[in-house]
Design an enzyme around this catalytic site. Structure first.
Site, PDB file in Angstrom:
ATOM      1  N   CYS A 184      -7.182 -28.041  11.315  1.00 39.49           N
ATOM      2  CA  CYS A 184      -8.367 -28.879  11.518  1.00 39.49           C
ATOM      3  C   CYS A 184      -8.051 -30.362  11.319  1.00 39.49           C
ATOM      4  O   CYS A 184      -8.738 -31.218  11.871  1.00 39.49           O
ATOM      5  CB  CYS A 184      -9.497 -28.426  10.587  1.00 39.49           C
ATOM      6  N   HIS A 205      -5.684 -21.224  10.596  1.00 43.07           N
ATOM      7  CA  HIS A 205      -7.016 -21.676  10.180  1.00 43.07           C
ATOM      8  C   HIS A 205      -7.773 -20.563   9.472  1.00 43.07           C
ATOM      9  O   HIS A 205      -8.367 -20.787   8.394  1.00 43.07           O
ATOM     10  CB  HIS A 205      -7.827 -22.154  11.379  1.00 43.07           C
ATOM     11  N   GLY A 260      -0.876   5.958   2.550  1.00 41.29           N
ATOM     12  CA  GLY A 260      -1.933   6.951   2.697  1.00 41.29           C
ATOM     13  C   GLY A 260      -2.878   6.663   3.846  1.00 41.29           C
ATOM     14  O   GLY A 260      -3.271   7.572   4.590  1.00 41.29           O
ATOM     15  N   PHE A 261      -3.268   5.402   4.014  1.00 39.96           N
ATOM     16  CA  PHE A 261      -4.206   5.077   5.091  1.00 39.96           C
ATOM     17  C   PHE A 261      -3.563   5.290   6.457  1.00 39.96           C
ATOM     18  O   PHE A 261      -4.218   5.699   7.410  1.00 39.96           O
ATOM     19  CB  PHE A 261      -4.700   3.635   4.975  1.00 39.96           C
ATOM     20  N   GLN A 307     -11.397   7.779  -4.704  1.00 41.22           N
ATOM     21  CA  GLN A 307     -11.854   8.364  -3.454  1.00 41.22           C
ATOM     22  C   GLN A 307     -13.102   9.210  -3.718  1.00 41.22           C
ATOM     23  O   GLN A 307     -13.566   9.312  -4.835  1.00 41.22           O
ATOM     24  CB  GLN A 307     -10.748   9.206  -2.813  1.00 41.22           C
ATOM     25  N   CYS A 331      -7.948 -27.746   6.528  1.00 44.41           N
ATOM     26  CA  CYS A 331      -6.695 -27.018   6.741  1.00 44.41           C
ATOM     27  C   CYS A 331      -5.772 -27.836   7.640  1.00 44.41           C
ATOM     28  O   CYS A 331      -6.223 -28.775   8.318  1.00 44.41           O
ATOM     29  CB  CYS A 331      -6.958 -25.644   7.344  1.00 44.41           C
ATOM     30  N   ASP A 336      -2.493   8.521  -1.763  1.00 44.45           N
ATOM     31  CA  ASP A 336      -3.780   9.219  -1.773  1.00 44.45           C
ATOM     32  C   ASP A 336      -4.101   9.699  -0.369  1.00 44.45           C
ATOM     33  O   ASP A 336      -3.396   9.401   0.587  1.00 44.45           O
ATOM     34  CB  ASP A 336      -4.894   8.287  -2.267  1.00 44.45           C
ATOM     35  N   ASP A 353      -8.445  -7.284   0.627  1.00 45.63           N
ATOM     36  CA  ASP A 353      -7.499  -7.497   1.727  1.00 45.63           C
ATOM     37  C   ASP A 353      -8.163  -7.046   3.016  1.00 45.63           C
ATOM     38  O   ASP A 353      -9.047  -6.187   3.000  1.00 45.63           O
ATOM     39  CB  ASP A 353      -6.202  -6.701   1.523  1.00 45.63           C
ATOM     40  N   CYS A 392     -13.639 -28.374   7.326  1.00 46.09           N
ATOM     41  CA  CYS A 392     -12.403 -27.739   6.861  1.00 46.09           C
ATOM     42  C   CYS A 392     -11.273 -28.761   6.795  1.00 46.09           C
ATOM     43  O   CYS A 392     -11.136 -29.611   7.675  1.00 46.09           O
ATOM     44  CB  CYS A 392     -12.036 -26.596   7.810  1.00 46.09           C
ATOM     45  N   ASP A 423       0.848  -1.186   0.000  1.00 45.84           N
ATOM     46  CA  ASP A 423       0.000   0.000   0.000  1.00 45.84           C
ATOM     47  C   ASP A 423       0.887   1.241   0.000  1.00 45.84           C
ATOM     48  O   ASP A 423       2.101   1.159   0.099  1.00 45.84           O
ATOM     49  CB  ASP A 423      -0.956  -0.018   1.190  1.00 45.84           C
ATOM     50  N   SER A 424       0.277   2.412  -0.112  1.00 38.04           N
ATOM     51  CA  SER A 424       1.056   3.630  -0.346  1.00 38.04           C
ATOM     52  C   SER A 424       1.495   4.343   0.914  1.00 38.04           C
ATOM     53  O   SER A 424       2.364   5.206   0.875  1.00 38.04           O
ATOM     54  CB  SER A 424       0.219   4.611  -1.175  1.00 38.04           C
TER      55      SER A 424
END
Length: 377
Positions: free
Chosen positions: A314, A340, A92-93, A194, A311, A143, A271, A309, A89-90
């Protein structure tokens, strides 16, 4: 680079080809903020959890250990021993989340490090340089993410500035990709839509940035305070103006139901920290709903977390044993639950792709969307 190979109404089944490998979409990006999954899961273990693409945080890696360090180590993929694509990511968040410590100008943002209070300046060029040093597969444009709701006048000015920043990001990335010492000269750039919760600002911004012919497009600034139905409404308004031939990414979202509903609205990439963060507190996803492994009802339960499941967790451990680990504060407990949950999310994406391939996504959505994000125990 990206091809839609099947559609069920707006739900898209695609293939994203990158210099670091192929991603089957829709896909969930497993979040390793500081080049590691929180909860003690290594990058090679992500393979066993069916992860296709990992996401790391530009700001956090810039602060520690430093993007120059990672460049000297051969880039983030070599640094963390991960041989598949990485999106960064940039920053920005993170600037948005440090709202009380920031100052925004046309050039960029000055803010304080959450580690040591050191003043940091980051603008479009700085973000692109950091991400080039990290040598990720996909870089996100710098951003401004505004809080929802925010005054329309401010959001409008913020969107215009974000567009100007995006143009600078594109120019700087082209320059960086042409340098002889750039680790990944094929780094891709995604732009971010945005506009807060204002339909007209969102649509106008998407139309404007679509003309820049970027490698992909994200919807940002959602899941930051607005109601879920508002988020869905914004996606519905923006989606018709997103380029059909480019991957579409809904940033920071979210629950299993959010993902299914996002796919139904034409989104390709997702994500969220939710599966790993919730796991570390004992909350796990199953095909019947969400359960809390701290509850007394699981003290002597011999069943796996989810009987449906397959995995690695499990297959090997009972609810009773995992609850014991949590109560004894053994780090193995959260680690197993993180494994899991990540597997569950990645397997959910596989099932979504299978449903689209078999022309039965609507049936899958109607059956599972109301179930798997509901708390049952």
């Amino acid at each position: 680079m990206f091809k839609v190979i099947k559609k069920n109404n707006k739900a898209r089944r695609g293939v994203l080809e990158t210099v670091h490998g192929t991603v089957q979409t829709p896909a969930f990006m497993n979040v390793g903020t500081s080049a590691a999954i929180k909860g003690g899961v290594s990058a090679p273990e992500l393979d066993t959890l069916h992860c296709q693409i990992e996401l790391s945080n530009t700001y956090h890696l810039h602060v520690r250990p430093g993007d120059e360090v990672i460049k000297r180590m051969g880039g983030i993929r070599r640094f963390m021993n991960w041989d598949k694509p990485v999106l960064t990511d940039s920053g920005g968040f993170q600037v948005f989340s440090l709202a009380g410590l920031r100052k925004i100008t046309e050039q960029g943002v000055t803010f304080q490090s959450h580690i040591d209070g050191k003043r940091i300046f980051m603008g479009p060029e700085e973000s692109m340089r950091i991400q080039s040093n990290l040598a990720s597969t996909i870089a996100m444009a710098f951003d401004e993410c505004v809080e929802n709701p925010s005054p329309k006048d401010y959001v409008s000015k913020s969107v215009a500035r974000t567009t100007r920043w995006l143009i600078r990001c594109k120019e700087e990335m082209a320059r960086l990709n042409s340098l002889p010492d750039t680790i990944n000269p094929d780094q891709m750039l995604f732009g971010i839509n945005q506009g807060g919760t204002y339909d007209d600002l969102r649509v106008a911004h998407m139309q404007e940035i679509a003309e820049l012919d970027l490698d992909g497009y994200a919807i940002g600034g959602l899941a930051v305070g607005e109601e879920t139905e508002v988020m869905y409404h914004i996606i519905d308004r923006v989606e018709p103006f997103m380029p059909e031939e480019k991957p579409r990414y809904l940033m920071g979202v979210g629950t299993c139901s959010n993902i299914i509903e996002g796919v139904a609205r034409g989104i390709d990439l997702f994500d969220c920290v939710m599966p790993s963060r919730n796991a570390r507190h004992g909350h796990v996803y199953t095909n019947s709903g969400i359960i809390n492994m701290n509850n007394n009802r699981y003290v002597d339960d011999p069943l796996p977390i989810d009987p449906e499941c397959d995995c690695p967790v499990c297959k090997s451990f009972s609810r009773g044993y995992i609850r014991h680990l949590l109560k004894a504060k053994e780090i193995l407990g959260p680690r197993l639950l993180v494994m899991h949950n990540l597997y569950f999310y990645n397997r959910l994406m596989e099932r979504i792709r299978e449903a689209i391939d078999n022309d039965c996504f609507d049936e899958f959505r109607n059956k599972y969307s109301p179930i798997i994000s509901k708390r049952i125990g």
